[in-house]
Design a protein around this motif. Sequence first.
Motif, PDB file in Angstrom:
ATOM      1  N   TYR A 171       0.971  -1.203   0.026  1.00  0.00           N
ATOM      2  CA  TYR A 171      -0.044  -0.130   0.119  1.00  0.00           C
ATOM      3  C   TYR A 171       0.968   1.144   0.011  1.00  0.00           C
ATOM      4  O   TYR A 171       0.623   2.311  -0.746  1.00  0.00           O
ATOM      5  CB  TYR A 171      -0.919  -0.155   1.017  1.00  0.00           C
ATOM      6  CG  TYR A 171      -1.862   1.213   1.329  1.00  0.00           C
ATOM      7  CD1 TYR A 171      -2.948   1.221   0.447  1.00  0.00           C
ATOM      8  CD2 TYR A 171      -1.572   2.029   2.482  1.00  0.00           C
ATOM      9  CE1 TYR A 171      -3.768   2.410   0.800  1.00  0.00           C
ATOM     10  CE2 TYR A 171      -2.519   2.958   2.633  1.00  0.00           C
ATOM     11  CZ  TYR A 171      -3.512   3.286   1.849  1.00  0.00           C
ATOM     12  OH  TYR A 171      -4.242   4.402   1.965  1.00  0.00           O
ATOM     13  N   SER A 172       1.873   1.205   0.923  1.00  0.00           N
ATOM     14  CA  SER A 172       2.798   2.296   0.876  1.00  0.00           C
ATOM     15  C   SER A 172       3.434   2.751  -0.385  1.00  0.00           C
ATOM     16  O   SER A 172       3.563   3.744  -0.789  1.00  0.00           O
ATOM     17  CB  SER A 172       3.879   2.090   2.063  1.00  0.00           C
ATOM     18  OG  SER A 172       3.344   2.219   3.329  1.00  0.00           O
ATOM     19  N   ALA A 173       3.879   1.685  -1.248  1.00  0.00           N
ATOM     20  CA  ALA A 173       4.736   1.639  -2.429  1.00  0.00           C
ATOM     21  C   ALA A 173       3.613   2.229  -3.327  1.00  0.00           C
ATOM     22  O   ALA A 173       3.960   3.138  -4.368  1.00  0.00           O
ATOM     23  CB  ALA A 173       5.202   0.413  -2.750  1.00  0.00           C
ATOM     24  N   ALA A 174       2.345   1.776  -3.549  1.00  0.00           N
ATOM     25  CA  ALA A 174       1.494   2.228  -4.152  1.00  0.00           C
ATOM     26  C   ALA A 174       1.183   3.622  -4.380  1.00  0.00           C
ATOM     27  O   ALA A 174       1.098   4.567  -4.919  1.00  0.00           O
ATOM     28  CB  ALA A 174      -0.081   1.378  -4.220  1.00  0.00           C
ATOM     29  N   ALA A 179       1.737   9.649  -5.557  1.00  0.00           N
ATOM     30  CA  ALA A 179       2.567  10.968  -5.374  1.00  0.00           C
ATOM     31  C   ALA A 179       3.391  11.392  -6.615  1.00  0.00           C
ATOM     32  O   ALA A 179       3.250  12.499  -7.120  1.00  0.00           O
ATOM     33  CB  ALA A 179       3.132  11.128  -4.193  1.00  0.00           C
ATOM     34  N   GLY A 180       4.244  10.478  -6.925  1.00  0.00           N
ATOM     35  CA  GLY A 180       5.179  10.566  -8.006  1.00  0.00           C
ATOM     36  C   GLY A 180       4.291  10.993  -9.633  1.00  0.00           C
ATOM     37  O   GLY A 180       4.765  11.806 -10.368  1.00  0.00           O
ATOM     38  N   LEU A 181       3.261  10.213  -9.547  1.00  0.00           N
ATOM     39  CA  LEU A 181       2.487  10.178 -10.986  1.00  0.00           C
ATOM     40  C   LEU A 181       1.840  11.484 -10.928  1.00  0.00           C
ATOM     41  O   LEU A 181       1.688  12.158 -11.911  1.00  0.00           O
ATOM     42  CB  LEU A 181       1.377   8.950 -10.875  1.00  0.00           C
ATOM     43  CG  LEU A 181       0.380   9.101 -12.146  1.00  0.00           C
ATOM     44  CD1 LEU A 181       1.106   9.156 -13.408  1.00  0.00           C
ATOM     45  CD2 LEU A 181      -0.575   8.135 -11.595  1.00  0.00           C
ATOM     46  N   THR A 182       1.357  11.962  -9.779  1.00  0.00           N
ATOM     47  CA  THR A 182       0.765  13.392  -9.804  1.00  0.00           C
ATOM     48  C   THR A 182       1.748  14.476 -10.013  1.00  0.00           C
ATOM     49  O   THR A 182       1.478  15.406 -11.040  1.00  0.00           O
ATOM     50  CB  THR A 182       0.289  13.704  -8.302  1.00  0.00           C
ATOM     51  OG1 THR A 182      -0.654  12.745  -8.026  1.00  0.00           O
ATOM     52  CG2 THR A 182      -0.252  15.148  -7.865  1.00  0.00           C
ATOM     53  N   GLY A 248       0.177  20.184  -9.087  1.00  0.00           N
ATOM     54  CA  GLY A 248       1.608  19.478  -8.521  1.00  0.00           C
ATOM     55  C   GLY A 248       1.782  19.375  -7.007  1.00  0.00           C
ATOM     56  O   GLY A 248       2.822  19.366  -6.517  1.00  0.00           O
ATOM     57  N   ARG A 249       0.571  19.507  -6.240  1.00  0.00           N
ATOM     58  CA  ARG A 249       0.617  19.338  -4.948  1.00  0.00           C
ATOM     59  C   ARG A 249       0.168  18.255  -4.108  1.00  0.00           C
ATOM     60  O   ARG A 249      -0.721  17.607  -4.824  1.00  0.00           O
ATOM     61  CB  ARG A 249       0.037  20.613  -4.391  1.00  0.00           C
ATOM     62  CG  ARG A 249       0.503  21.891  -4.676  1.00  0.00           C
ATOM     63  CD  ARG A 249       1.930  22.318  -3.901  1.00  0.00           C
ATOM     64  NE  ARG A 249       2.415  23.811  -4.142  1.00  0.00           N
ATOM     65  CZ  ARG A 249       3.459  24.229  -3.543  1.00  0.00           C
ATOM     66  NH1 ARG A 249       3.951  23.395  -2.475  1.00  0.00           N
ATOM     67  NH2 ARG A 249       3.667  25.525  -3.556  1.00  0.00           N
ATOM     68  N   VAL A 250       0.527  17.769  -3.021  1.00  0.00           N
ATOM     69  CA  VAL A 250       0.024  16.781  -1.909  1.00  0.00           C
ATOM     70  C   VAL A 250      -0.506  17.492  -0.840  1.00  0.00           C
ATOM     71  O   VAL A 250       0.152  18.091  -0.229  1.00  0.00           O
ATOM     72  CB  VAL A 250       1.007  15.794  -1.749  1.00  0.00           C
ATOM     73  CG1 VAL A 250       0.441  14.616  -1.182  1.00  0.00           C
ATOM     74  CG2 VAL A 250       1.452  15.080  -3.154  1.00  0.00           C
ATOM     75  N   ILE A 251      -1.818  17.462  -0.700  1.00  0.00           N
ATOM     76  CA  ILE A 251      -2.370  18.151   0.770  1.00  0.00           C
ATOM     77  C   ILE A 251      -2.885  17.067   1.610  1.00  0.00           C
ATOM     78  O   ILE A 251      -3.789  16.075   1.034  1.00  0.00           O
ATOM     79  CB  ILE A 251      -3.356  18.781   0.169  1.00  0.00           C
ATOM     80  CG1 ILE A 251      -3.038  19.894  -0.855  1.00  0.00           C
ATOM     81  CG2 ILE A 251      -4.088  19.729   1.157  1.00  0.00           C
ATOM     82  CD1 ILE A 251      -4.219  20.818  -1.499  1.00  0.00           C
ATOM     83  N   GLU A 252      -2.314  17.101   2.800  1.00  0.00           N
ATOM     84  CA  GLU A 252      -2.955  16.248   3.724  1.00  0.00           C
ATOM     85  C   GLU A 252      -3.896  16.621   4.374  1.00  0.00           C
ATOM     86  O   GLU A 252      -4.223  17.895   4.847  1.00  0.00           O
ATOM     87  CB  GLU A 252      -1.868  16.041   4.631  1.00  0.00           C
ATOM     88  CG  GLU A 252      -2.234  14.913   5.895  1.00  0.00           C
ATOM     89  CD  GLU A 252      -1.055  14.593   6.860  1.00  0.00           C
ATOM     90  OE1 GLU A 252      -0.534  13.315   7.184  1.00  0.00           O
ATOM     91  OE2 GLU A 252      -0.470  15.701   7.275  1.00  0.00           O
TER      92      GLU A 252
END
Length: 301
Positions: A171-174, A179-182, A248-252
């Motif tokens: 799951y972590s790898a996926a 995130a990289g694909l994003t 291009g952002r990752v939002i928690e």
Amino acid sequence: MTGICEGRVAIVTGAGRGLGREHALELARQGAKVVVNDLGTTLNGVQEASGPAHDVVALIRAEGGEAVANGADVADFEQAAGLVRQAIETFGRLDVLVNNAGFVRDRMLVNTSEEEWDAVIRVHLKGHFAPLRHAAEYWRGEAKAGRTPDARVINTSSGAGLQGSVGQASYSAAKAGIAGLTLVAAHELGRYGVTVNAIAPSARTRMTEGAFAEAMAVPESGFDAMNPANVSPVVAWLASGSSAAVTGRVIEIEGGRICIEEGWNHGPAIDAGERWEAAAAGEAIEKLLVDAALPEGVYGA
């Protein structure tokens, strides 16, 4: 229904339950027409007889919104194409893709089978790629025809993919791959009028209630920080026209907390200007680590 997504057409994958269900409902409340995708499986990926996507569609229609159900396997390339095609043929266009579908098969790394690894990577990572690939093709065609889209992609990563999570290697790898694909998709699709972002939600869902039962417990009173509905307003804003400058952002999102994730960046460096000797390379790395930021701890460690 009127709101910040008024008139927009959105696909939400894995929208029969949990986070996806809340995303679909919130998008509809904000005025979007929604294709509610859900394969209808158990947490372990086994097909169920009932169709949760139809239940969500019924709720949206009961509130005055527009929605249709879709039962495609988003990790099947041709079925993903059909999902995108359904949105366009039903509502005349596609403006938003929310990639949310997934499941877990948690194991410690040494106990993970090949089948379990492949299944999780397929559903999460290929299940993001396939709908995105077909939606991107449609948007590129629109741009080339002189109808530049104002389109949005919202992917679903996880803290497990950003910091790691014990017992969740696949799951972590996926999720790290998502995130990289994003990042790549944001740069490649920007020229066609498409923004691409990801969320890293913390919420009570079928995937989290077993692994983090204590943390996910419903409080007796007060604000329920783990309610999946808390995440969906961020998704709705990212899906709207107001978010055009964000890509291009990752939002928690966790409860009422929003955090902009800061991923891999170049840190301290030394350039010898020539090939390193092994011992000297080790000395250089030890010096650099003194000035380098410490990584956050792995979840569950």
